[in-house]
Design a protein around this motif. Structure first.
Motif, mmCIF file in Angstrom:
data_model
loop_
_atom_site.group_PDB
_atom_site.id
_atom_site.type_symbol
_atom_site.label_atom_id
_atom_site.label_comp_id
_atom_site.label_asym_id
_atom_site.label_seq_id
_atom_site.Cartn_x
_atom_site.Cartn_y
_atom_site.Cartn_z
ATOM 1 N N HIS A 1 0.836 -1.204 0.000
ATOM 2 C CA HIS A 1 0.000 0.000 0.000
ATOM 3 C C HIS A 1 0.872 1.256 0.000
ATOM 4 O O HIS A 1 0.549 2.243 -0.675
ATOM 5 N N ALA A 2 1.957 1.219 0.760
ATOM 6 C CA ALA A 2 2.846 2.379 0.836
ATOM 7 C C ALA A 2 3.645 2.558 -0.447
ATOM 8 O O ALA A 2 3.739 3.664 -0.991
ATOM 9 N N VAL A 3 4.214 1.466 -0.957
ATOM 10 C CA VAL A 3 5.064 1.556 -2.156
ATOM 11 C C VAL A 3 4.250 1.921 -3.393
ATOM 12 O O VAL A 3 4.721 2.672 -4.256
ATOM 13 N N LEU A 4 3.023 1.425 -3.475
ATOM 14 C CA LEU A 4 2.201 1.607 -4.678
ATOM 15 C C LEU A 4 1.127 2.678 -4.494
ATOM 16 O O LEU A 4 0.125 2.689 -5.215
ATOM 17 N N LYS A 5 1.335 3.604 -3.584
ATOM 18 C CA LYS A 5 0.292 4.576 -3.259
ATOM 19 C C LYS A 5 -0.148 5.424 -4.448
ATOM 20 O O LYS A 5 -1.260 5.965 -4.457
ATOM 21 N N ARG A 6 0.692 5.531 -5.472
ATOM 22 C CA ARG A 6 0.311 6.293 -6.672
ATOM 23 C C ARG A 6 -0.423 5.429 -7.698
ATOM 24 O O ARG A 6 -0.756 5.915 -8.784
ATOM 25 N N SER A 7 -0.647 4.176 -7.350
ATOM 26 C CA SER A 7 -1.337 3.254 -8.272
ATOM 27 C C SER A 7 -2.501 2.591 -7.539
ATOM 28 O O SER A 7 -2.481 1.386 -7.260
ATOM 29 N N PRO A 8 -3.551 3.351 -7.233
ATOM 30 C CA PRO A 8 -4.651 2.819 -6.420
ATOM 31 C C PRO A 8 -5.381 1.643 -7.063
ATOM 32 O O PRO A 8 -5.866 0.757 -6.354
ATOM 33 N N GLN A 9 -5.482 1.634 -8.386
ATOM 34 C CA GLN A 9 -6.176 0.524 -9.032
ATOM 35 C C GLN A 9 -5.375 -0.770 -8.918
ATOM 36 O O GLN A 9 -5.940 -1.859 -8.777
ATOM 37 N N LEU A 10 -4.048 -0.655 -8.962
ATOM 38 C CA LEU A 10 -3.206 -1.827 -8.792
ATOM 39 C C LEU A 10 -3.303 -2.330 -7.351
ATOM 40 O O LEU A 10 -3.344 -3.548 -7.108
ATOM 41 N N ILE A 11 -3.351 -1.421 -6.390
ATOM 42 C CA ILE A 11 -3.550 -1.806 -4.994
ATOM 43 C C ILE A 11 -4.860 -2.572 -4.842
ATOM 44 O O ILE A 11 -4.933 -3.601 -4.163
ATOM 45 N N ARG A 12 -5.903 -2.075 -5.516
ATOM 46 C CA ARG A 12 -7.197 -2.773 -5.469
ATOM 47 C C ARG A 12 -7.062 -4.197 -6.017
ATOM 48 O O ARG A 12 -7.610 -5.150 -5.459
ATOM 49 N N ASP A 13 -6.316 -4.334 -7.110
ATOM 50 C CA ASP A 13 -6.098 -5.665 -7.692
ATOM 51 C C ASP A 13 -5.436 -6.601 -6.689
ATOM 52 O O ASP A 13 -5.828 -7.764 -6.537
ATOM 53 N N LEU A 14 -4.409 -6.093 -6.016
ATOM 54 C CA LEU A 14 -3.692 -6.922 -5.056
ATOM 55 C C LEU A 14 -4.557 -7.251 -3.847
ATOM 56 O O LEU A 14 -4.514 -8.370 -3.322
ATOM 57 N N ASP A 15 -5.361 -6.295 -3.403
ATOM 58 C CA ASP A 15 -6.243 -6.533 -2.256
ATOM 59 C C ASP A 15 -7.278 -7.615 -2.551
ATOM 60 O O ASP A 15 -7.705 -8.339 -1.642
ATOM 61 N N THR A 16 -7.700 -7.709 -3.806
ATOM 62 C CA THR A 16 -8.769 -8.654 -4.172
ATOM 63 C C THR A 16 -8.253 -9.828 -5.001
ATOM 64 O O THR A 16 -9.048 -10.625 -5.506
ATOM 65 N N ARG A 17 -6.952 -9.949 -5.116
ATOM 66 C CA ARG A 17 -6.368 -10.986 -5.969
ATOM 67 C C ARG A 17 -6.821 -12.382 -5.566
ATOM 68 O O ARG A 17 -7.110 -13.233 -6.413
ATOM 69 N N HIS A 18 -6.868 -12.643 -4.272
ATOM 70 C CA HIS A 18 -7.250 -13.977 -3.817
ATOM 71 C C HIS A 18 -8.676 -14.329 -4.215
ATOM 72 O O HIS A 18 -8.970 -15.483 -4.570
ATOM 73 N N LEU A 19 -9.565 -13.349 -4.197
ATOM 74 C CA LEU A 19 -10.952 -13.593 -4.587
ATOM 75 C C LEU A 19 -11.036 -13.930 -6.077
ATOM 76 O O LEU A 19 -11.760 -14.852 -6.484
ATOM 77 N N ARG A 20 -10.301 -13.180 -6.875
ATOM 78 C CA ARG A 20 -10.310 -13.398 -8.324
ATOM 79 C C ARG A 20 -9.694 -14.764 -8.660
ATOM 80 O O ARG A 20 -10.223 -15.501 -9.495
ATOM 81 N N TYR A 21 -8.601 -15.087 -7.997
ATOM 82 C CA TYR A 21 -7.946 -16.365 -8.254
ATOM 83 C C TYR A 21 -8.870 -17.526 -7.883
ATOM 84 O O TYR A 21 -9.040 -18.473 -8.664
ATOM 85 N N ASN A 22 -9.466 -17.460 -6.715
ATOM 86 C CA ASN A 22 -10.330 -18.550 -6.272
ATOM 87 C C ASN A 22 -11.540 -18.712 -7.190
ATOM 88 O O ASN A 22 -11.979 -19.839 -7.459
ATOM 89 N N ALA A 23 -12.074 -17.590 -7.686
ATOM 90 C CA ALA A 23 -13.208 -17.659 -8.611
ATOM 91 C C ALA A 23 -12.797 -18.290 -9.936
ATOM 92 O O ALA A 23 -13.524 -19.127 -10.494
ATOM 93 N N ARG A 24 -11.612 -17.910 -10.457
ATOM 94 C CA ARG A 24 -11.130 -18.489 -11.718
ATOM 95 C C ARG A 24 -10.899 -19.991 -11.565
ATOM 96 O O ARG A 24 -11.239 -20.781 -12.446
ATOM 97 N N LEU A 25 -10.314 -20.385 -10.448
ATOM 98 C CA LEU A 25 -10.020 -21.794 -10.239
ATOM 99 C C LEU A 25 -11.308 -22.600 -10.075
ATOM 100 O O LEU A 25 -11.428 -23.718 -10.603
ATOM 101 N N ALA A 26 -12.277 -22.040 -9.373
ATOM 102 C CA ALA A 26 -13.566 -22.716 -9.227
ATOM 103 C C ALA A 26 -14.235 -22.889 -10.588
ATOM 104 O O ALA A 26 -14.843 -23.939 -10.868
ATOM 105 N N ALA A 27 -14.117 -21.879 -11.445
ATOM 106 C CA ALA A 27 -14.683 -21.971 -12.792
ATOM 107 C C ALA A 27 -13.997 -23.072 -13.588
ATOM 108 O O ALA A 27 -14.655 -23.830 -14.317
ATOM 109 N N CYS A 28 -12.687 -23.198 -13.434
ATOM 110 C CA CYS A 28 -11.956 -24.267 -14.123
ATOM 111 C C CYS A 28 -12.443 -25.635 -13.680
ATOM 112 O O CYS A 28 -12.618 -26.550 -14.499
#
Length: 287
Positions: free
Chosen positions: A203-230
Motif C-alpha cells: 500500500h505504501a510503495v504503490l500509493k500512486r497506483s490505487p487501481q493496482l492496490i485494489r487488484d492486489l487486495d482482491t487478488r485472492h478472490l479473483r484467483y479462487n473464482a477463476r479456479l472454481a470456474a476451471c
C-alpha cells in the motif's frame, strides 16, 4: 475443435509446469491457442516455439547466473528479477538461450500473454505480433511482480504482473473460440488463496497506483473464482486441469537448482499419471 492451452504463472514454481509442457510436446499435443500469465506466458512461448527443454534451462541452469535475480539485481536494476537479462539478453536474438521467434511465427497456434495495466488495474492482452527478437518487453511486463520489480513500459503505458488481473486466463481462451482447454497450474486444483501478505508495504510503495492496490487486495478472490470456474468446466468436459497433487515445496524466489530440478522431475512423474487423460482429451490432436 479448437484446442486451447492456459499456463498459470508462479515464479520458480513454474519449473513444474516446464516439465508438463515438455511432455505435451513429446506427445505432439498441438493447441490452436496458447495464453499465459507471468512466467506462464514465457513458458507458453517456448512451447509454441517447439523448444523442448528450454523452460527447464531457465528454471534450473540459468538461475545460478548472478545477474538472474537477487539483491545485486535489485540494487543494479531496481528489480529482484533482472527481467532485461532474462527476457532480452538471454532470450533475444543472439542471446545465450535464444527464443526461436521465427518458429513462433510459423506455428499457426495463437500466442498471447496477459499483463496488468498499472494505471487501470485491468488486464491487457498481447499477441505474438507484439513480440520481437530485439524487444521481448511483453514477457518482462507480465513477469514484473509489483514492489519487487519495476513496471515495464510498452507503448507509453506501464504494465506489471499479469497474474494480478487475470491469473488463470481460461475465460479469455473460450472467448477466443476454444472448445476445450488444457489448463496447466503450478498449485493444486483445490487451492484456496488467502489475502496478500505485507499489505501495509505494498500500500505504501504503490500509493500512486490505487487501481493496482485494489487488484492486489482482491487478488485472492479473483484467483479462487477463476479456479472454481476451471473445476466446473472440467466436470463439463470442457477443461482438463494439470496440477500438482500437493503444494510445491518451493517459493516464487527459490534459487536452489537442485530443488528446482526436483520440481521439474516431479512434473515429469505426475504427467505420466495423467497421460491417458491428456491423450483422450486431445485425441484428434494426436492422430
Amino acid at each position: 475443435m479448437k484446442l486451447g492451452l492456459v499456463v498459470e504463472g508462479g515464479g520458480m514454481k513454474c519449473a513444474w509446469s516446464a516439465a508438463i509442457l515438455d511432455r505435451l510436446m513429446d506427445d505432439e499435443i498441438r493447441p490452436d491457442y496458447a495464453i499465459g500469465a507471468s512466467a506462464g506466458a514465457a513458458c507458453a512461448a517456448s512451447f509454441v516455439a517447439g523448444q523442448r527443454g528450454r523452460n527447464r534451462r531457465f528454471f534450473v541452469d540459468h538461475v545460478s547466473e548472478p545477474r538472474y535475480m537477487g539483491a545485486s539485481a535489485l540494487l543494479r536494476e531496481g528489480s529482484f528479477f533482472n527481467l532485461h537479462y532474462i527476457y532480452q539478453e538471454l532470450t533475444g536474438e543472439g542471446g545465450a538461450d535464444e527464443l526461436d521467434y521465427e518458429a513462433i511465427l510459423r506455428n499457426p497456434c495463437e500466442l498471447w500473454a496477459v499483463a496488468t495495466d498499472v494505471e487501470t488495474g485491468k488486464p491487457a492482452y498481447f499477441t505474438k505480433k507484439d513480440m520481437h527478437p530485439d524487444d521481448f518487453r511483453v514477457f518482462m511486463a507480465t513477469c514484473a511482480i509489483p514492489v519487487v520489480c519495476r513496471p515495464v513500459e510498452i507503448g507509453g503505458r506501464l504494465y506489471c504482473d499479469g497474474g494480478c488481473s487475470d491469473p488463470i486466463p481460461v475465460r479469455r481462451a473460450f472467448e477466443a473460440g476454444c472448445d476445450r482447454v488444457i489448463v496447466v497450474l503450478c498449485r493444486p486444483a483445490d487451492t484456496v488463496r488467502t489475502p496478500e501478505a505485507h499489505r501495509g508495504i505494498y500500500h505504501a510503495v504503490l500509493k500512486r497506483s490505487p487501481q493496482l492496490i485494489r487488484d492486489l487486495d482482491t487478488r485472492h478472490l479473483r484467483y479462487n473464482a477463476r479456479l472454481a470456474a476451471c473445476r466446473r468446466l472440467e466436470e463439463e468436459g470442457r477443461v482438463l486441469i494439470l496440477a500438482p497433487r500437493r503444494p510445491l515445496a518451493v517459493s516464487t524466489y527459490t534459487k536452489d537448482a537442485k530443488v528446482l530440478q526436483g520440481m521439474y522431475d516431479l512434473g515429469l512423474h505426475e504427467y505420466e499419471r495423467e497421460r491417458g487423460r491428456v491423450l483422450a482429451f486431445a485425441q484428434d490432436r494426436t492422430a
